[in-house]
Design an enzyme around this catalytic site. Structure first.
Site, PDB file in Angstrom:
ATOM      1  N   ASN A 102       0.817  -1.205   0.000  1.00  0.00           N
ATOM      2  CA  ASN A 102       0.000   0.000   0.000  1.00  0.00           C
ATOM      3  C   ASN A 102       0.865   1.276   0.000  1.00  0.00           C
ATOM      4  O   ASN A 102       2.046   1.236  -0.362  1.00  0.00           O
ATOM      5  CB  ASN A 102      -1.045  -0.013   1.116  1.00  0.00           C
ATOM      6  CG  ASN A 102      -2.299   0.721   0.657  1.00  0.00           C
ATOM      7  OD1 ASN A 102      -2.356   1.941   0.722  1.00  0.00           O
ATOM      8  ND2 ASN A 102      -3.267  -0.004   0.146  1.00  0.00           N
ATOM      9  N   HIS A 128       2.965   0.203  -3.084  1.00  0.00           N
ATOM     10  CA  HIS A 128       3.388  -1.191  -3.258  1.00  0.00           C
ATOM     11  C   HIS A 128       4.883  -1.388  -3.523  1.00  0.00           C
ATOM     12  O   HIS A 128       5.273  -2.176  -4.396  1.00  0.00           O
ATOM     13  CB  HIS A 128       2.559  -1.845  -4.362  1.00  0.00           C
ATOM     14  CG  HIS A 128       1.101  -2.027  -4.030  1.00  0.00           C
ATOM     15  ND1 HIS A 128       0.633  -2.157  -2.740  1.00  0.00           N
ATOM     16  CD2 HIS A 128      -0.007  -2.093  -4.840  1.00  0.00           C
ATOM     17  CE1 HIS A 128      -0.686  -2.313  -2.771  1.00  0.00           C
ATOM     18  NE2 HIS A 128      -1.099  -2.262  -4.011  1.00  0.00           N
ATOM     19  N   HIS A 197      -1.212 -10.013  -3.337  1.00  0.00           N
ATOM     20  CA  HIS A 197      -2.198  -9.149  -3.981  1.00  0.00           C
ATOM     21  C   HIS A 197      -3.082  -9.925  -4.966  1.00  0.00           C
ATOM     22  O   HIS A 197      -3.279  -9.514  -6.107  1.00  0.00           O
ATOM     23  CB  HIS A 197      -1.463  -8.001  -4.688  1.00  0.00           C
ATOM     24  CG  HIS A 197      -2.261  -6.773  -4.905  1.00  0.00           C
ATOM     25  ND1 HIS A 197      -3.245  -6.679  -5.860  1.00  0.00           N
ATOM     26  CD2 HIS A 197      -2.238  -5.575  -4.290  1.00  0.00           C
ATOM     27  CE1 HIS A 197      -3.767  -5.472  -5.822  1.00  0.00           C
ATOM     28  NE2 HIS A 197      -3.179  -4.777  -4.880  1.00  0.00           N
ATOM     29  N   SER A 198      -3.649 -11.030  -4.504  1.00  0.00           N
ATOM     30  CA  SER A 198      -4.529 -11.816  -5.387  1.00  0.00           C
ATOM     31  C   SER A 198      -5.900 -11.173  -5.490  1.00  0.00           C
ATOM     32  O   SER A 198      -6.464 -10.723  -4.499  1.00  0.00           O
ATOM     33  CB  SER A 198      -4.675 -13.233  -4.841  1.00  0.00           C
ATOM     34  OG  SER A 198      -3.479 -13.941  -5.023  1.00  0.00           O
ATOM     35  N   GLN A 306      -6.563  -5.025   3.722  1.00  0.00           N
ATOM     36  CA  GLN A 306      -7.008  -4.064   2.714  1.00  0.00           C
ATOM     37  C   GLN A 306      -8.029  -4.777   1.833  1.00  0.00           C
ATOM     38  O   GLN A 306      -7.697  -5.753   1.169  1.00  0.00           O
ATOM     39  CB  GLN A 306      -5.809  -3.594   1.872  1.00  0.00           C
ATOM     40  CG  GLN A 306      -6.135  -2.526   0.834  1.00  0.00           C
ATOM     41  CD  GLN A 306      -6.144  -1.104   1.395  1.00  0.00           C
ATOM     42  OE1 GLN A 306      -5.644  -0.868   2.509  1.00  0.00           O
ATOM     43  NE2 GLN A 306      -6.685  -0.168   0.664  1.00  0.00           N
ATOM     44  N   GLU A 334      -6.046  -8.047   1.214  1.00  0.00           N
ATOM     45  CA  GLU A 334      -4.603  -8.040   1.430  1.00  0.00           C
ATOM     46  C   GLU A 334      -4.312  -7.945   2.926  1.00  0.00           C
ATOM     47  O   GLU A 334      -4.509  -6.897   3.543  1.00  0.00           O
ATOM     48  CB  GLU A 334      -3.979  -6.857   0.686  1.00  0.00           C
ATOM     49  CG  GLU A 334      -4.267  -6.879  -0.798  1.00  0.00           C
ATOM     50  CD  GLU A 334      -4.241  -5.492  -1.403  1.00  0.00           C
ATOM     51  OE1 GLU A 334      -3.206  -4.819  -1.321  1.00  0.00           O
ATOM     52  OE2 GLU A 334      -5.277  -5.062  -1.950  1.00  0.00           O
TER      53      GLU A 334
END
Ligand code: BGC
Length: 369
Positions: A102, A128, A197-198, A306, A334
């Site tokens: 983030n 990121h 981050h899927s 997130q 996330e």
């Protein structure tokens, strides 16, 4: 019990145990522009299959059965390495994010009295891990029991962050649970926030929006942001807001409400401060797709999550099987520390010092009901 029946029972138990074994296989998955080879590992246990590649530590595919027994790939992504490498703004599909998941406000933070400047790649902020984060490096890999261990050494000063950082991420599949375990150590004081981050779509990738899916987040508080999506520092109650997911709620039910946070992000894109803050593995969230019966349950040792509804997907990315990814076609959960933590002394610390070992676990459980 008769001998015949006992033998049958023993055989059934054996077959069940066999299908619970995780089979790990490895294949080439293309080459980087500089010729570095990239591999993809397939982890298979029963009807669950996960594919993880060494580029970006990306979870490239995840097959899981629905309540009718039919499999679908439930993560967004691309078919080839080239598409991951060459697509500008590939949305971080499935990748390991580091050094800092983030945003960091104005791409600056101060540690031990020294100010560090990071690459600006998201409005005025750093997102990121910068221009070449952990999502864009080729990790070293070796097979371990039930999975794969990825390792990477990020040099002192990499993307502006201090200290040589040694990172290991282990993906293992046990039964219907994909476990992601992160470990890291540094040789200088630094900051760190790792996640995966899927983008999930429990109805199947590319099939539509995630708005009809239902979500529960075990969090009574969240961290609202300013217009550039940097936390204001407030840890605000979710009660009486569209951010209250303490009970399973349809994701699309309140997404269109007249709410400043939802306007800033064009949908959900905030960090929830999980109720579990003790660093022990606990349930954090659950997604349920009423259409296919698939359930994703997320467990984590992290203090934040997130939840992002793919608001910036706009139909320009064509993913696996030629599917065009439009707004809200995927959601991320996330597990992480709070965004911009180095600039908020009231947030749980993201500092890592020499001699300390960073360790965090996230488990993704796939089931149906
Ligand atoms: C962020 C979004 C961002 C996305 C990038 C998410 O983690 O919260 O704001 O657009 O990553 O794909």
């Amino acid at each position: 019990m008769k001998l015949g029946a006992l033998l049958l029972l023993m055989m059934a138990t054996f077959v069940q145990a066999q299908s619970d074994f995780t089979k790990v296989t490895k294949k080439p998955f293309g080459k980087m522009p500089d010729g570095t080879p990239v591999e993809i590992y397939t982890l298979k246990s029963g009807k669950i299959e996960a594919r993880i590649m060494t580029y970006g530590g990306i979870l490239q595919a995840l097959q899981a059965p629905g309540r009718n027994g039919r499999d679908a790939d439930i993560v967004l992504g691309f078919d080839s390495l080239d598409q991951y490498v060459k697509t500008e703004n590939s949305a971080y599909f499935g990748a390991i994010i580091g050094r800092f998941a983030n945003r960091i406000a104005h791409a600056k933070f101060t540690l031990d009295g020294k100010t560090y400047t990071l690459p600006v790649n998201d409005g005025p902020n750093s997102l990121h891990g910068g221009l070449k984060g952990f999502d864009k490096v080729v990790w070293k890999a070796k097979e371990i029991k039930d999975g794969v261990e990825l390792t990477h050494v990020s040099k002192d000063g990499d993307q502006g962050y201090p200290g040589t950082l040694r990172v290991a991420v282990r993906y293992t599949l046990q039964g219907n649970e994909l476990r992601i375990e992160y470990a890291a150590a540094t040789d200088k004081d630094t900051v760190l926030n790792l996640t995966n981050h899927s983008y999930f779509n429990l109805a199947g990738q590319g099939t539509g929006t995630i708005l009809p899916e239902e979500l529960k987040i075990n969090a009574s508080y969240y961290t609202p942001t300013d217009a550039t999506q940097i936390p204001t520092g407030e840890i605000a109650p979710v009660a009486d807001t569209p951010f209250d997911f303490r009970k399973l709620t349809v994701i699309g039910a309140r997404i269109g409400e007249n709410n400043q946070q939802l306007h800033f992000a064009r949908g959900y894109d905030d960090n929830w401060a999980l109720d579990n803050q003790n660093g022990k593995l606990a349930e954090a969230a659950e997604v349920y797709d009423p259409a296919t019966g698939r359930v994703l349950t997320v467990f984590t040792t992290e203090s934040g999550i997130q939840f992002y509804t793919g608001n910036f997907l706009d139909g320009t990315l064509t993913g696996k099987g030629g599917h065009v990814y439009k707004k809200h076609y995927g959601l991320t959960l996330e597990t992480q520390h709070y965004p911009d933590s180095p600039n908020h002394s009231n947030f749980p610390t993201t500092e890592l010092k020499p001699g300390q070992r960073f360790h965090s676990i996230t488990v993704l459980r796939f089931s149906t009901r």
